[in-house]
Design a protein around this motif. Structure first.
Motif: not given
Length: 333
Positions: A28-54
């Motif tokens: 996920e590209d959250e930009g260079p100036n993050l104010v708050v980082v959303i704490a996603h679970s490892e599973k969430f990050v994994d699924v959505y990284d592959y979703f963005r790829a397809v």
């Protein structure tokens, strides 16, 4: 359905699945100036990284379709996931009946999610088959009678496919069960307005229906609002003051010490209309309206006291104008 899948023992991350080794995940590209980082679970990050790829590769495959299901489970409100899933359903020629079954499960787990209800609507439009929609929305409304999305979907299905025939029975059941169910009253008006129509007979029937419910619970805003809506269509009179049965009913309630704020507000409207029509003494109606406004502001509807005080001032101006007219008339005589 939420971002909480790390405890799933049987889960295998997409990055560890051999059949996905040809895909490079897209973080996920959250930009260079993050104010708050959303704490996603490892599973969430994994699924959505592959979703963005397809999504980036516009992959049209069964595995991509399965991936969207995992993405929906983690975030059922994600519009992009649902839209891509619809694109895949079309491209792959998937059995839409199975998709309806799947969406029904998602709705039961996330009944107030706009995106899943929209997905359901699109499927029904594609199939041109609304045969399950009344039962589905009925079940949702039994769980939550004020579920806006379920009502919206139900109205869409009824109006689009002409499913009005038994709707009044359904609405009457809901109102009987909970006379304060504003959504059910709204649905009753929807059926009258779009199907049964406002013939003189129907108007009088609906007036009687509303009055009976008010008689049962006098402090019921829903029934009073419905009565107002019906009176708009009463060709025998104009507005809230034109129907003798209604005005007599209200006066009788008041005479019998009923001080429901909705009754008092209704009587104020009757006075206001009478002033505009100049059918009876404007001075008398203004004076009565002032008394009713003061009663509401001081005792029966304190939460809106500023509004009722404002209305009282308006009627006081009318009262003064009418008094001046009477004085001028007396002098002339």
């Amino acid at each position: 359905m939420s971002d909480s899948g790390d405890s799933d023992v049987a889960w295998t991350y997409y990055k560890d699945r051999p059949e996905w080794s040809d895909v490079t995940p897209v973080p996920e590209d959250e930009g260079p100036n993050l104010v708050v980082v959303i704490a996603h679970s490892e599973k969430f990050v994994d699924v959505y990284d592959y979703f963005r790829a397809v999504l980036k590769n516009n992959e049209r495959s069964e595995r991509a379709l399965h991936l969207t299901k995992d993405a929906v489970e983690l975030n059922p409100a994600n519009y992009t996931v649902w839209q891509y899933r619809r694109d895949l359903l079309k491209a792959l020629g998937t059995d839409l009946r199975q998709e309806l079954d799947y969406v029904e499960v998602v709705i039961k787990n996330s009944p107030k999610n706009y995106q899943v209800w929209h997905h359901r609507r699109v499927l029904v439009e594609w199939l041109q088959d609304p045969s399950q929609e009344l039962e589905l929305t009925r079940d949702a409304l039994m769980q939550d009678p004020k579920n806006y999305h379920a009502w919206q979907h139900r109205q869409w299905a009824i109006k689009t496919f002409g499913l009005y025939e038994k709707e009044m029975d359904f609405v009457d059941h809901l109102i009987t069960d909970d006379v304060r169910n504003n959504s059910a009253w709204n649905q009753r008006y929807f059926v009258m307005n779009n199907y049964l129509g406002w013939s003189d007979l129907n108007v009088q029937k609906e007036i009687c229906y509303a009055l009976e419910k008010i008689k049962f619970i006098k402090n019921n805003e829903s029934a009073w609002n419905y009565l107002r809506g019906v009176l708009i269509h009463d060709k025998r009179g104009e507005g809230v003051s034109g129907n003798g049965v209604v005005t007599s009913f209200c006066e009788e309630l008041y005479k019998n010490k009923c001080r429901s704020p909705y009754l008092l507000a209704f009587l104020i409207d009757i006075c206001n209309e009478a002033i505009k029509k100049e059918e009876t003494s404007c001075l008398h109606n203004a004076t009565r309206a002032i008394e009713l406004c003061q009663a509401l502001a001081g005792k029966y509807d304190k939460i809106r006291s500023k509004y009722w005080n404002y209305m009282a001032e308006k009627f006081k101006k009318i009262q003064q104008e009418e008094s001046n007219k009477d004085k001028e008339k007396t002098v002339d005589e």
